[in-house]
Motif scaffolding. Structure first.
Motif, PDB file in Angstrom:
ATOM      1  N   ASN A 214     -14.079   5.910  -0.504  1.00 29.12           N
ATOM      2  CA  ASN A 214     -13.627   6.191  -1.864  1.00 29.12           C
ATOM      3  C   ASN A 214     -12.435   5.278  -2.151  1.00 29.12           C
ATOM      4  O   ASN A 214     -11.357   5.442  -1.572  1.00 29.12           O
ATOM      5  N   PHE A 215     -12.640   4.289  -3.042  1.00 30.45           N
ATOM      6  CA  PHE A 215     -11.602   3.285  -3.243  1.00 30.45           C
ATOM      7  C   PHE A 215     -10.326   3.872  -3.820  1.00 30.45           C
ATOM      8  O   PHE A 215      -9.221   3.429  -3.490  1.00 30.45           O
ATOM      9  N   ARG A 216     -10.426   4.884  -4.673  1.00 32.43           N
ATOM     10  CA  ARG A 216      -9.214   5.502  -5.244  1.00 32.43           C
ATOM     11  C   ARG A 216      -8.381   6.163  -4.142  1.00 32.43           C
ATOM     12  O   ARG A 216      -7.156   6.069  -4.132  1.00 32.43           O
ATOM     13  N   GLU A 217      -9.058   6.823  -3.213  1.00 36.24           N
ATOM     14  CA  GLU A 217      -8.360   7.439  -2.074  1.00 36.24           C
ATOM     15  C   GLU A 217      -7.714   6.358  -1.211  1.00 36.24           C
ATOM     16  O   GLU A 217      -6.557   6.452  -0.820  1.00 36.24           O
ATOM     17  N   TRP A 218      -8.515   5.348  -0.905  1.00 35.50           N
ATOM     18  CA  TRP A 218      -8.035   4.235  -0.073  1.00 35.50           C
ATOM     19  C   TRP A 218      -6.791   3.594  -0.684  1.00 35.50           C
ATOM     20  O   TRP A 218      -5.773   3.396  -0.012  1.00 35.50           O
ATOM     21  N   ASP A 219      -6.874   3.271  -1.964  1.00 35.92           N
ATOM     22  CA  ASP A 219      -5.757   2.609  -2.628  1.00 35.92           C
ATOM     23  C   ASP A 219      -4.531   3.519  -2.686  1.00 35.92           C
ATOM     24  O   ASP A 219      -3.393   3.050  -2.606  1.00 35.92           O
ATOM     25  N   GLY A 220      -4.756   4.837  -2.819  1.00 39.43           N
ATOM     26  CA  GLY A 220      -3.631   5.775  -2.811  1.00 39.43           C
ATOM     27  C   GLY A 220      -2.871   5.725  -1.504  1.00 39.43           C
ATOM     28  O   GLY A 220      -1.627   5.724  -1.483  1.00 39.43           O
ATOM     29  N   LEU A 221      -3.595   5.663  -0.381  1.00 41.34           N
ATOM     30  CA  LEU A 221      -2.952   5.578   0.933  1.00 41.34           C
ATOM     31  C   LEU A 221      -2.250   4.241   1.115  1.00 41.34           C
ATOM     32  O   LEU A 221      -1.097   4.184   1.549  1.00 41.34           O
ATOM     33  N   VAL A 222      -2.947   3.160   0.780  1.00 40.49           N
ATOM     34  CA  VAL A 222      -2.377   1.823   0.958  1.00 40.49           C
ATOM     35  C   VAL A 222      -1.130   1.641   0.087  1.00 40.49           C
ATOM     36  O   VAL A 222      -0.141   1.029   0.495  1.00 40.49           O
ATOM     37  N   ARG A 223      -1.168   2.211  -1.128  1.00 39.33           N
ATOM     38  CA  ARG A 223      -0.014   2.130  -2.029  1.00 39.33           C
ATOM     39  C   ARG A 223       1.227   2.756  -1.371  1.00 39.33           C
ATOM     40  O   ARG A 223       2.324   2.201  -1.440  1.00 39.33           O
ATOM     41  N   ILE A 224       1.034   3.915  -0.728  1.00 37.28           N
ATOM     42  CA  ILE A 224       2.151   4.564  -0.024  1.00 37.28           C
ATOM     43  C   ILE A 224       2.630   3.682   1.127  1.00 37.28           C
ATOM     44  O   ILE A 224       3.828   3.468   1.319  1.00 37.28           O
ATOM     45  N   GLY A 225       1.673   3.131   1.880  1.00 36.03           N
ATOM     46  CA  GLY A 225       2.030   2.297   3.025  1.00 36.03           C
ATOM     47  C   GLY A 225       2.877   1.106   2.661  1.00 36.03           C
ATOM     48  O   GLY A 225       3.775   0.708   3.422  1.00 36.03           O
ATOM     49  N   PHE A 226       2.621   0.531   1.472  1.00 41.30           N
ATOM     50  CA  PHE A 226       3.353  -0.671   1.078  1.00 41.30           C
ATOM     51  C   PHE A 226       4.493  -0.393   0.092  1.00 41.30           C
ATOM     52  O   PHE A 226       5.022  -1.324  -0.509  1.00 41.30           O
ATOM     53  N   LEU A 227       4.874   0.897  -0.053  1.00 42.95           N
ATOM     54  CA  LEU A 227       6.086   1.197  -0.827  1.00 42.95           C
ATOM     55  C   LEU A 227       7.268   0.463  -0.215  1.00 42.95           C
ATOM     56  O   LEU A 227       8.108  -0.113  -0.904  1.00 42.95           O
ATOM     57  N   ARG A 228       7.336   0.520   1.107  1.00 41.12           N
ATOM     58  CA  ARG A 228       8.333  -0.201   1.909  1.00 41.12           C
ATOM     59  C   ARG A 228       7.599  -0.633   3.158  1.00 41.12           C
ATOM     60  O   ARG A 228       7.535   0.099   4.131  1.00 41.12           O
ATOM     61  N   LYS A 229       7.033  -1.837   3.132  1.00 38.91           N
ATOM     62  CA  LYS A 229       6.092  -2.206   4.196  1.00 38.91           C
ATOM     63  C   LYS A 229       6.743  -2.346   5.571  1.00 38.91           C
ATOM     64  O   LYS A 229       6.045  -2.395   6.579  1.00 38.91           O
ATOM     65  N   ASN A 230       8.086  -2.383   5.610  1.00 35.61           N
ATOM     66  CA  ASN A 230       8.770  -2.463   6.900  1.00 35.61           C
ATOM     67  C   ASN A 230       9.176  -1.090   7.434  1.00 35.61           C
ATOM     68  O   ASN A 230       9.663  -0.978   8.558  1.00 35.61           O
ATOM     69  N   GLN A 231       9.003  -0.044   6.623  1.00 46.43           N
ATOM     70  CA  GLN A 231       9.307   1.305   7.100  1.00 46.43           C
ATOM     71  C   GLN A 231       8.138   1.850   7.907  1.00 46.43           C
ATOM     72  O   GLN A 231       6.990   1.460   7.702  1.00 46.43           O
ATOM     73  N   THR A 232       8.430   2.772   8.815  1.00 43.80           N
ATOM     74  CA  THR A 232       7.363   3.406   9.577  1.00 43.80           C
ATOM     75  C   THR A 232       6.593   4.369   8.671  1.00 43.80           C
ATOM     76  O   THR A 232       7.108   4.832   7.650  1.00 43.80           O
ATOM     77  N   MET A 233       5.365   4.674   9.070  1.00 47.31           N
ATOM     78  CA  MET A 233       4.572   5.648   8.323  1.00 47.31           C
ATOM     79  C   MET A 233       5.282   6.998   8.292  1.00 47.31           C
ATOM     80  O   MET A 233       5.265   7.701   7.279  1.00 47.31           O
TER      81      MET A 233
END
Length: 308
Positions: A214-233
């Protein structure tokens, strides 16, 4: 076609257009016409057109590339926002054997429903690069490939790999849906008028069949991941804005599936537990590849955590 910012002088925007052979090009619309015939020919060659193909061209300008596409395909659908360019294009094929093969769509391609096509070849206005790429990749029925001209840095983001400086949400999302290759560097002097940036041509080949995600789900997760791409999950999933959205989604999911939520329920604790169990708590988006994001999405979905 690259977008060049309008220059400011005394607090006012100057008219950002150039006059070439009696036709004023509006650079604020990204009108930088590709004039080098060798570049045009190379792009058409790398598209590997078939005589039965319908080609979608975005921003045909005065038709330098359109004519080459018409000669090698069954039909060209050219999408152009500027009526003056439409008139130039129509004049160029008027009375020739190519005229019946050309169909022109007048309007903003981002607001237009794309027709059926086999191949897309475009010298894009650079300001629409990102939204157009995803409009293209989510288009159905699926096309065979696209040859697109982008600003050099945007092209490098599309092909960036985990750990690269330019690796970002755009990289991950594009590479989930397509195979992306850099095929040609194009200097600014190959355009009329010359833009202020270097360009590149990228070949995009959609993955067929598309990944079962589900691309909307995928993009939602990736968007969070790259809010601060150097921060840990772990750190990212403690952000109040992230927790608030995910808790709302979780409560909706629980309601739909008759799941009872305990009074002392903590969405933050639940997401942290999932991250630790899946061993992603100390991972950072800048080093995570597609398989990592897929595994993390499955781990969250399994526990009823959704991103759309």
């Amino acid at each position: 076609m690259p977008k060049v910012k309008t220059e400011k002088k005394s607090g006012r925007k100057e008219v950002s257009s150039k006059e070439v052979q009696g036709l004023r090009f509006n650079t604020s619309l990204g009108q930088h016409i590709l004039k080098n015939p060798k570049i045009v020919e190379s792009m058409v060659e790398k598209a590997a057109l078939r005589s039965t193909d319908t080609v979608l061209e975005i921003g045909p300008g005065t038709g330098n590339m359109t004519v080459k596409l018409l000669e090698r395909s069954k039909r060209v659908v050219a999408c152009e926002v500027d009526p003056r360019m439409v008139a130039e294009l129509q004049k160029r094929v008027l009375g020739t054997h190519l005229q019946p093969k050309l169909h022109i769509m007048v309007g903003d391609v981002l607001k237009t429903e794309l027709p059926f096509f086999d191949v897309c070849v475009a010298n894009l206005p650079y300001q629409i690069s990102s939204p157009f790429v995803f409009k293209l990749l989510l288009h159905r029925p699926m096309f065979r490939c696209a040859l697109l001209m982008f600003q050099r840095e945007f092209a490098e983001r599309l092909i960036a790999k985990p750990g690269d400086k330019l690796y970002c949400r755009l990289s991950v999302n594009t590479q989930l849906l397509a195979k992306v290759d850099h095929v040609l560097k194009v200097g600014k002097n190959n355009f009329r008028p010359p833009p202020k940036v270097e360009s590149s041509v990228v070949r995009i080949e959609p993955k067929n069949p598309a990944p079962p995600i589900n691309f909307r789900e995928w993009d939602g997760l990736v968007r969070i991941g790259f809010l601060r791409k150097n921060q840990t999950m772990s750190a990212l999933f403690k952000h109040t804005s992230v927790v608030t959205v995910l808790e709302k989604n979780y409560r909706t999911h629980a309601s739909l599936h008759n799941i009872v939520i305990p009074e002392n329920f903590s969405l933050k604790d639940k997401t942290q537990a999932i991250l630790v169990e899946s061993k992603f708590d100390q991972k950072r988006a800048r080093t995570m590849d597609m398989d990592d994001f897929i595994a993390l999405l499955h781990a969250f979905n399994k526990e009823g955590i959704h991103f759309a």
